[in-house]
Design a protein around this motif. Structure first.
Motif, PDB file in Angstrom:
ATOM      1  N   ASP A 136     -15.167 -18.206  -2.501  1.00 55.38           N
ATOM      2  CA  ASP A 136     -14.400 -17.598  -1.422  1.00 55.38           C
ATOM      3  C   ASP A 136     -13.310 -16.656  -1.934  1.00 55.38           C
ATOM      4  O   ASP A 136     -12.890 -16.738  -3.073  1.00 55.38           O
ATOM      5  N   PHE A 137     -12.870 -15.771  -1.063  1.00 58.54           N
ATOM      6  CA  PHE A 137     -11.859 -14.786  -1.435  1.00 58.54           C
ATOM      7  C   PHE A 137     -10.508 -15.433  -1.683  1.00 58.54           C
ATOM      8  O   PHE A 137     -10.163 -16.427  -1.061  1.00 58.54           O
ATOM      9  N   LEU A 138      -9.772 -14.832  -2.560  1.00 58.08           N
ATOM     10  CA  LEU A 138      -8.337 -15.089  -2.593  1.00 58.08           C
ATOM     11  C   LEU A 138      -7.762 -14.143  -1.549  1.00 58.08           C
ATOM     12  O   LEU A 138      -8.064 -12.963  -1.530  1.00 58.08           O
ATOM     13  N   ASP A 139      -6.951 -14.633  -0.697  1.00 54.25           N
ATOM     14  CA  ASP A 139      -6.550 -13.826   0.447  1.00 54.25           C
ATOM     15  C   ASP A 139      -5.037 -13.871   0.618  1.00 54.25           C
ATOM     16  O   ASP A 139      -4.454 -14.935   0.759  1.00 54.25           O
ATOM     17  N   THR A 140      -4.436 -12.730   0.533  1.00 56.91           N
ATOM     18  CA  THR A 140      -2.999 -12.655   0.744  1.00 56.91           C
ATOM     19  C   THR A 140      -2.759 -11.679   1.886  1.00 56.91           C
ATOM     20  O   THR A 140      -3.322 -10.586   1.898  1.00 56.91           O
ATOM     21  N   GLU A 141      -1.929 -12.070   2.828  1.00 60.00           N
ATOM     22  CA  GLU A 141      -1.846 -11.266   4.034  1.00 60.00           C
ATOM     23  C   GLU A 141      -0.425 -11.190   4.571  1.00 60.00           C
ATOM     24  O   GLU A 141       0.299 -12.178   4.590  1.00 60.00           O
ATOM     25  N   LEU A 142      -0.058 -10.001   4.951  1.00 59.93           N
ATOM     26  CA  LEU A 142       1.187  -9.768   5.667  1.00 59.93           C
ATOM     27  C   LEU A 142       0.764  -9.312   7.049  1.00 59.93           C
ATOM     28  O   LEU A 142       0.060  -8.308   7.185  1.00 59.93           O
ATOM     29  N   SER A 207      -2.460  -5.895   9.687  1.00 59.41           N
ATOM     30  CA  SER A 207      -2.211  -6.705   8.498  1.00 59.41           C
ATOM     31  C   SER A 207      -2.522  -5.944   7.226  1.00 59.41           C
ATOM     32  O   SER A 207      -3.360  -5.032   7.208  1.00 59.41           O
ATOM     33  N   GLY A 208      -1.837  -6.318   6.173  1.00 61.26           N
ATOM     34  CA  GLY A 208      -2.114  -5.812   4.837  1.00 61.26           C
ATOM     35  C   GLY A 208      -2.559  -6.987   4.001  1.00 61.26           C
ATOM     36  O   GLY A 208      -1.944  -8.048   4.050  1.00 61.26           O
ATOM     37  N   TYR A 221      -7.219  -3.520  -1.915  1.00 60.93           N
ATOM     38  CA  TYR A 221      -6.176  -3.700  -0.906  1.00 60.93           C
ATOM     39  C   TYR A 221      -6.702  -3.164   0.424  1.00 60.93           C
ATOM     40  O   TYR A 221      -7.368  -2.119   0.464  1.00 60.93           O
ATOM     41  N   VAL A 222      -6.399  -3.883   1.476  1.00 57.33           N
ATOM     42  CA  VAL A 222      -6.887  -3.494   2.791  1.00 57.33           C
ATOM     43  C   VAL A 222      -5.725  -3.521   3.778  1.00 57.33           C
ATOM     44  O   VAL A 222      -4.966  -4.486   3.831  1.00 57.33           O
ATOM     45  N   ILE A 275     -12.827  -7.831  15.783  1.00 53.24           N
ATOM     46  CA  ILE A 275     -13.238  -6.451  15.515  1.00 53.24           C
ATOM     47  C   ILE A 275     -12.095  -5.784  14.764  1.00 53.24           C
ATOM     48  O   ILE A 275     -10.935  -5.953  15.148  1.00 53.24           O
ATOM     49  N   GLY A 276     -12.406  -5.042  13.709  1.00 49.76           N
ATOM     50  CA  GLY A 276     -11.316  -4.442  12.940  1.00 49.76           C
ATOM     51  C   GLY A 276     -11.657  -3.073  12.395  1.00 49.76           C
ATOM     52  O   GLY A 276     -12.828  -2.727  12.198  1.00 49.76           O
ATOM     53  N   ILE A 277     -10.614  -2.309  12.156  1.00 47.87           N
ATOM     54  CA  ILE A 277     -10.777  -1.041  11.450  1.00 47.87           C
ATOM     55  C   ILE A 277      -9.626  -0.936  10.461  1.00 47.87           C
ATOM     56  O   ILE A 277      -8.487  -1.293  10.789  1.00 47.87           O
ATOM     57  N   GLY A 278      -9.927  -0.493   9.245  1.00 48.60           N
ATOM     58  CA  GLY A 278      -8.863  -0.461   8.255  1.00 48.60           C
ATOM     59  C   GLY A 278      -9.135   0.503   7.121  1.00 48.60           C
ATOM     60  O   GLY A 278     -10.220   1.070   7.003  1.00 48.60           O
ATOM     61  N   VAL A 279      -8.095   0.675   6.299  1.00 49.79           N
ATOM     62  CA  VAL A 279      -8.205   1.521   5.113  1.00 49.79           C
ATOM     63  C   VAL A 279      -8.273   0.610   3.896  1.00 49.79           C
ATOM     64  O   VAL A 279      -7.462  -0.305   3.749  1.00 49.79           O
ATOM     65  N   VAL A 280      -9.271   0.862   3.029  1.00 46.12           N
ATOM     66  CA  VAL A 280      -9.464   0.060   1.825  1.00 46.12           C
ATOM     67  C   VAL A 280      -9.103   0.896   0.607  1.00 46.12           C
ATOM     68  O   VAL A 280      -9.587   2.023   0.468  1.00 46.12           O
TER      69      VAL A 280
END
Lengths: 384, 118
Positions: A136-142, A207-208, A221-222, A275-280
């Motif tokens: 699984d991912f390591l996930d850090t989120e703001l 979120s970041g 980074y997303v 549903i999401g849209i983001g910059v990677v």
């Protein structure tokens, strides 16, 4: 097992997990498993492989007032990780951190609710052996979100009704036989459910986050905007519950096995969607580097999850659970498309029993998977 | 923290609300140790973000049932947001138990049937 002073033990462990041998001063003092074993008369090496013992030591240490305050909302837990071929195990550490920064709500006295949230959240697992890493991912989120809920309860009870409900519930809590309890509770459950209405929940989040595989060989980074939708028909007589086509096959199974007395799909398990849209930013992603594609890119994602009760006995419940995820890079170059890195779809379905037995099937890949896999798993999980 | 008890209105009404909402159907005496990951909504195949959405929606609905069906009130100094967030935090952690949820609700709500209730 010999008695151990856990804080002392954890300090010893902390020294040992950093390598088989630690020298305090070059050539002066050597501290090894063998040396400690000789000094303390205990074979510490077997404790080093036991996460339960380590967690007791960690719990003892982190309950010390000074350290407890310093750690705050950080949660740590030792775990054993298994390699893909299950031939090798390794000790590791799971961590999580969650901190509310701002919570503001716009309350109403009825069922409707709106709130604004801003929080930091981090979670992941790190193996001490780089060759044995969980998937699984390591996930850090703001994260920064707006939540709105509409409906859920139609009518407020009178004081007399509420007092009667409280008394009935207190009496039902005395019943220890499941079949007798189910029969006795039937009318009260139905009376309360008749007051429930459809709940429409919507959450918009900005979120970041950092996405990574376990070895941190692949990271990106997303920054994204996500819309979460959760619609529930809490009243089984609601039209929306009957329109939950995903639950019909399981409603039939529950009816045939006697779990439900009538054929009725549940509105409490209508699938949840995200549903999401983001910059990677893939600047630390070696796969994309090898393709010469390190510029940030836009990505859309979709996820939906569904779970339903299939059958139930007094001791065991069997659930069907599934999840589908889709990621798509917008405006991907031909190099990315040719390498099949422009979209990722993943589906998993499982039948899981509360006694630990499970059968699962998964297909597709996630953004850090190299290959498309179809995997069947039959296994047993323990709930401690 | 209080011990899971049939004499605690917060515990019994938390337990029964979860039954009404199709989350767990066991008898009270065997429910305190049930983990959140054994609740019907908890889908281990879903992402944490999806479970977070589900956990907050469920926390809001539990609060609705407490306040509007059982006429529970908030303890002094507790807001609706704080009570919902506390439940959401527990419902987001698969290792927490129904007893943990009941005890937290005991801290945040005043239920009919509690000593000194309204």
């Amino acid at each position: 097992m010999p008695r151990i002073h856990y804080p002392t033990y954890l300090c010893v462990v902390a020294l040992l997990v950093s390598g088989p041998t630690v020298r305090a001063q070059d050539g002066v003092t050597e501290c090894s498993i063998a040396a400690i074993t000789k000094c303390l008369g205990t074979d510490f090496s077997r404790f080093l492989e036991d996460p339960e013992t380590l967690n007791k030591a960690l719990s003892s240490l982190t309950s010390l007032p000074g350290l407890k305050n310093a750690l705050g909302d950080v949660s740590l837990q030792f775990k054993t990780f298994y390699s893909e071929d299950s031939a090798v195990t390794a000790l590791g550490l799971g961590y999580s951190y969650e901190k509310d920064i701002v919570r503001t709500s716009f309350d109403a006295s009825g069922p409707n609710y709106s709130a604004f949230n801003f929080f930091v959240e981090a979670e992941g697992n790190v193996s001490f052996n780089g060759d044995v890493n969980p998937r699984d991912f390591l996930d850090t989120e703001l994260s920064f979100s707006l939540a709105r809920s509409r409906g859920g309860v139609g009518r407020r009870s009178t004081a007399a009704e509420a007092a009667q409900f409280a008394m009935d519930v207190a009496n039902l809590a005395l019943e220890d036989d499941r079949a007798t309890y189910d029969e006795a509770a039937k009318n009260l459950v139905q009376t309360i459910r008749d007051r429930l209405t459809n709940q429409f929940y919507l959450e918009v989040a900005l979120s970041g986050s950092l996405e990574s595989d376990q070895a941190f060989d692949h990271t990106q980074y997303v920054v994204d905007a996500e819309l979460g939708l959760d619609l529930k028909a809490w009243n089984k007589n609601a039209t929306l519950a009957r329109l939950n086509i995903f639950d019909w096959p399981f409603a039939v199974m529950r009816y045939l096995t006697g779990v439900d007395k009538e054929l009725s799909p549940r509105g409490s398990n209508i699938p949840t969607a995200l549903i999401g849209i983001g910059v990677v930013d893939p600047s630390d992603n070696p796969v994309r580097e090898s393709l010469g594609e390190l510029d940030p890119y836009w990505r859309i994602m979709f996820e939906t999850a569904f779970k339903s009760l299939v059958m139930e006995t007094t001791e065991t419940s069997i659930f069907f659970q599934s999840d589908f995820r889709f990621y798509k890079e917008l405006g991907a170059s031909s190099a990315i498309k040719d390498a099949n890195r422009d979209d990722f779809a993943y589906f998993v379905a499982a039948l899981a029993a509360s006694n630990g037995l499970y059968f699962s099937y998964s297909t597709g890949k996630l953004p850090f998977d190299a290959e498309n896999d179809q995997v069947y798993e039959l296994g047993f999980k323990m709930n401690f | 923290m209080s011990t899971w008890s049939k004499n605690n209105a917060a515990h019994t009404q938390t337990w029964f609300t979860l039954k009404v909402l199709d989350q767990s159907g066991r008898v009270f005496s065997r429910s305190g140790s049930i983990k959140v990951k054994q609740f019907a909504f908890w889908n281990p195949t879903a992402s944490k973000r999806v479970r977070s959405v589900q956990a907050r929606a469920l926390a809001i609905q539990i609060d609705n049932v407490f306040r509007m069906v059982f006429l529970a009130e908030f303890e002094s100094g507790v807001t609706r947001t704080a009570a919902i967030n506390a439940m959401k935090k527990i419902l987001s952690d698969g290792e927490k138990t129904m007893s943990d949820l009941g005890c937290k609700n005991d801290e945040n709500y005043k239920f009919l049937g509690e000593p000194g209730d309204a």
